[in-house]
Write a protein that holds these residues in place. Structure first.
Motif, mmCIF file in Angstrom:
data_model
loop_
_atom_site.group_PDB
_atom_site.id
_atom_site.type_symbol
_atom_site.label_atom_id
_atom_site.label_comp_id
_atom_site.label_asym_id
_atom_site.label_seq_id
_atom_site.Cartn_x
_atom_site.Cartn_y
_atom_site.Cartn_z
ATOM 1 N N LYS A 4 0.391 -0.770 -0.086
ATOM 2 C CA LYS A 4 0.057 -0.196 0.436
ATOM 3 C C LYS A 4 1.209 0.893 -0.094
ATOM 4 O O LYS A 4 1.726 1.494 0.796
ATOM 5 N N LEU A 5 0.453 2.331 -0.762
ATOM 6 C CA LEU A 5 0.525 4.254 -0.988
ATOM 7 C C LEU A 5 0.292 4.412 -0.562
ATOM 8 O O LEU A 5 -1.253 4.111 -0.885
ATOM 9 N N ALA A 6 0.653 6.016 -0.069
ATOM 10 C CA ALA A 6 -0.620 6.756 0.608
ATOM 11 C C ALA A 6 -0.178 8.148 0.446
ATOM 12 O O ALA A 6 1.266 8.630 -0.035
ATOM 13 N N TYR A 7 -1.615 8.559 -0.466
ATOM 14 C CA TYR A 7 -1.047 9.666 -1.155
ATOM 15 C C TYR A 7 -1.059 11.148 -0.324
ATOM 16 O O TYR A 7 -2.622 10.418 0.127
ATOM 17 N N VAL A 8 -1.527 12.347 0.610
ATOM 18 C CA VAL A 8 -1.936 13.205 0.794
ATOM 19 C C VAL A 8 -2.411 14.601 -0.043
ATOM 20 O O VAL A 8 -1.079 14.653 -0.455
ATOM 21 N N LEU A 9 -3.758 15.050 -0.499
ATOM 22 C CA LEU A 9 -3.834 15.957 -1.450
ATOM 23 C C LEU A 9 -4.356 17.182 -0.770
ATOM 24 O O LEU A 9 -5.689 16.308 -0.536
ATOM 25 N N THR A 10 -3.425 18.240 -1.121
ATOM 26 C CA THR A 10 -4.987 19.279 -0.824
ATOM 27 C C THR A 10 -4.678 20.075 -1.644
ATOM 28 O O THR A 10 -3.168 20.624 -1.899
ATOM 29 N N SER A 11 -5.693 20.569 -2.817
ATOM 30 C CA SER A 11 -5.055 21.481 -3.683
ATOM 31 C C SER A 11 -6.201 21.964 -4.763
ATOM 32 O O SER A 11 -7.338 21.669 -4.076
ATOM 33 N N SER A 12 -5.712 22.731 -5.317
ATOM 34 C CA SER A 12 -6.692 24.246 -5.879
ATOM 35 C C SER A 12 -6.251 24.388 -7.324
ATOM 36 O O SER A 12 -5.348 23.852 -8.149
ATOM 37 N N GLU A 13 -7.321 24.023 -8.238
ATOM 38 C CA GLU A 13 -7.216 24.403 -9.904
ATOM 39 C C GLU A 13 -6.159 25.830 -10.029
ATOM 40 O O GLU A 13 -5.230 25.940 -11.071
ATOM 41 N N THR A 14 -5.528 26.906 -8.694
ATOM 42 C CA THR A 14 -4.160 27.386 -8.850
ATOM 43 C C THR A 14 -2.840 27.076 -8.440
ATOM 44 O O THR A 14 -2.207 27.495 -8.807
ATOM 45 N N ASP A 15 -3.223 26.261 -8.191
ATOM 46 C CA ASP A 15 -1.590 25.296 -8.065
ATOM 47 C C ASP A 15 -1.708 24.200 -8.682
ATOM 48 O O ASP A 15 -2.088 24.089 -9.144
ATOM 49 N N THR A 16 -0.037 23.724 -8.416
ATOM 50 C CA THR A 16 0.012 22.382 -9.505
ATOM 51 C C THR A 16 0.583 20.909 -8.100
ATOM 52 O O THR A 16 0.954 20.526 -8.464
ATOM 53 N N TYR A 17 0.065 21.187 -7.189
ATOM 54 C CA TYR A 17 -0.154 19.686 -6.269
ATOM 55 C C TYR A 17 -0.417 19.185 -6.775
ATOM 56 O O TYR A 17 0.057 17.507 -6.451
ATOM 57 N N LEU A 18 -2.070 18.706 -7.581
ATOM 58 C CA LEU A 18 -2.285 18.067 -7.647
ATOM 59 C C LEU A 18 -1.244 17.004 -8.959
ATOM 60 O O LEU A 18 -0.959 15.760 -9.248
ATOM 61 N N GLU A 19 -1.075 18.479 -9.725
ATOM 62 C CA GLU A 19 0.145 17.612 -11.313
ATOM 63 C C GLU A 19 0.979 16.632 -10.490
ATOM 64 O O GLU A 19 1.219 15.532 -11.265
ATOM 65 N N GLN A 20 1.786 17.621 -9.240
ATOM 66 C CA GLN A 20 2.964 16.638 -8.854
ATOM 67 C C GLN A 20 2.240 15.376 -8.141
ATOM 68 O O GLN A 20 3.598 14.181 -8.641
ATOM 69 N N ASP A 43 -12.487 17.997 2.173
ATOM 70 C CA ASP A 43 -13.649 18.277 0.956
ATOM 71 C C ASP A 43 -13.690 18.670 0.248
ATOM 72 O O ASP A 43 -13.955 19.116 -1.147
ATOM 73 N N THR A 44 -12.664 20.304 0.060
ATOM 74 C CA THR A 44 -12.861 20.862 -0.590
ATOM 75 C C THR A 44 -11.723 20.419 -1.822
ATOM 76 O O THR A 44 -12.020 20.697 -2.949
ATOM 77 N N THR A 45 -11.021 20.173 -1.813
ATOM 78 C CA THR A 45 -9.988 19.456 -2.711
ATOM 79 C C THR A 45 -10.421 18.758 -2.979
ATOM 80 O O THR A 45 -10.783 17.944 -4.428
ATOM 81 N N ALA A 46 -11.613 17.522 -2.613
ATOM 82 C CA ALA A 46 -12.449 16.267 -3.135
ATOM 83 C C ALA A 46 -13.494 17.361 -4.607
ATOM 84 O O ALA A 46 -13.396 15.995 -5.498
ATOM 85 N N ALA A 47 -14.531 18.499 -3.623
ATOM 86 C CA ALA A 47 -14.674 18.900 -5.301
ATOM 87 C C ALA A 47 -14.362 19.349 -5.810
ATOM 88 O O ALA A 47 -14.749 19.835 -7.085
ATOM 89 N N ALA A 252 5.159 20.490 -14.684
ATOM 90 C CA ALA A 252 3.587 20.386 -13.681
ATOM 91 C C ALA A 252 2.707 21.367 -14.988
ATOM 92 O O ALA A 252 1.840 21.084 -14.797
ATOM 93 N N GLU A 253 3.313 22.408 -15.167
ATOM 94 C CA GLU A 253 2.134 22.736 -15.873
ATOM 95 C C GLU A 253 1.539 22.275 -17.249
ATOM 96 O O GLU A 253 0.630 22.321 -17.937
#
Length: 343
Positions: A4-20, A43-47, A252-253
């Motif tokens: 099992k691998l686990a990742y934590v993500l809090t992101s919005s459309e204005t950053d590139t954390y999701l892309e990383q 929940d904010t990121t999930a939305a 990332a872009e």
């Protein structure tokens, strides 16, 4: 493979954390197609996982959404999830930060380490020889930690966590301490060290190749299993982005525009050492090169071609240093000054 691998993500459309995170997940699946990846988001990121951003779920075997108060910053929300991981996932797991690229099969960790929690020293060294010793000790002081400088303190970017009572107790305390000190520091490593001091036998060292902090060492690159390229450091010091292609904001872009991993990046995942700069100028770890004076000189040198004012200041400083050196030689009697008459 039940790894099992686990990742934590809090992101919005204005950053590139999701892309990383997407790049790291892709690399994990490239080397371990059967690995089980759990993505934990608030929940904010999930939305926000709509359109191309939803493609990250194609690499996700399980998605856990945790409601968090929006009063917390995005960074704090990320740390709140990270320090609470042990209660969210069953079984052993390997947590990996988003600014990483997997470079090989990681499942052997199950046999290599038996400790409740395993990690690598921050920057692969002890606090005594840490390149950022003063700032690290200051950060640790803010949470009233008392580290042994003859030892290292752990980097929280990669953590192998067993499903053991000691690991559960450790994470519960870490989460509580992070919440307690989150108004003072948003970083999670100071409270990780404070928790380690309270539970000294819980977290042990694992081989450095599983968290190769590429900006600070070349020792483990040949056999690295995870490359940790520190996107936050490159965000603060953009002149260093060329050290690693993965850390270049353009990378990332590219992923954001494509909605997936472009072919040129898939080739680098297959040979990640090729993402590192072909040549670089490395300064020796002497007191001068660690000094604030040298850092100022670096900034002046890098900026002088783009800023005429700074170029002039740099020229004046150079002239002043030359005059001072000349005067020193006069005082020491090493040259004859024609303007001073002999007695």
């Amino acid at each position: 493979m039940d790894f099992k691998l686990a990742y934590v993500l809090t992101s919005s459309e204005t950053d590139t954390y999701l892309e990383q995170t997407l790049l790291s997940m892709y690399s994990a699946k490239y080397y371990m197609p059967d690995a089980h990846i759990t993505l934990i988001t608030d929940d904010t990121t999930a939305a926000s996982l709509t359109g191309n951003r939803k493609n990250i779920l194609l690499y996700t075997d399980k998605h856990i959404t945790v409601p968090l108060d929006k009063k917390y910053s995005q960074k704090v929300r990320s740390r709140l999830l990270k320090t609470n991981l042990r209660s969210l996932i069953s079984g052993d797991f390997l947590f990996i930060d988003s600014d990483t690229v997997v470079c090989g099969d990681l499942s052997e960790l199950t046999d290599i380490t038996q400790a409740p929690i395993s990690a690598v020293y921050d920057l692969h060294t002890t606090l005594e020889t840490h390149p950022k010793k003063n700032s690290a000790l200051m950060d640790l002081k803010t949470v009233h930690a008392n580290p042994d400088i003859s030892k290292g303190y752990f980097n929280s970017g990669v953590l192998f966590v067993r499903d053991m009572p000691d690991a559960h107790a450790f994470f519960n305390k870490w989460n509580a301490l992070y919440i307690e000190y989150s108004s003072i520091t948003t970083q999670d490593q100071p409270t990780l060290e404070l928790t380690r001091e309270l539970y000294p036998d819980t977290i042990h060292l694992m081989p450095d190749i599983y968290n190769t902090q590429a900006l600070y060492t070349v020792r483990y690159i040949r056999h690295m299993k995870i490359m940790h390229y520190f996107s936050s450091i490159f965000a603060m010091q953009p002149e260093n982005k060329d050290i690693c292609i993965f850390s270049d904001p353009h990378t990332a872009e590219m992923i954001k525009a494509a909605g997936d991993i472009p072919e040129e990046l898939t080739r680098l995942v297959a040979a990640p050492e090729q993402a590192l700069l072909q040549s670089a100028f490395i300064f020796p770890p002497t007191p001068f090169f660690k000094s604030y004076l040298f850092r100022l000189a670096q900034k002046l040198f890098r900026s002088q071609n783009n800023n005429i004012l700074i170029k002039c200041i740099a020229g004046c400083l150079t002239s002043i240093f030359q005059k001072l050196r000349w005067l020193k030689r006069i005082v020491n009697g090493r040259i004859h000054n024609p303007h001073i008459k002999d007695a």
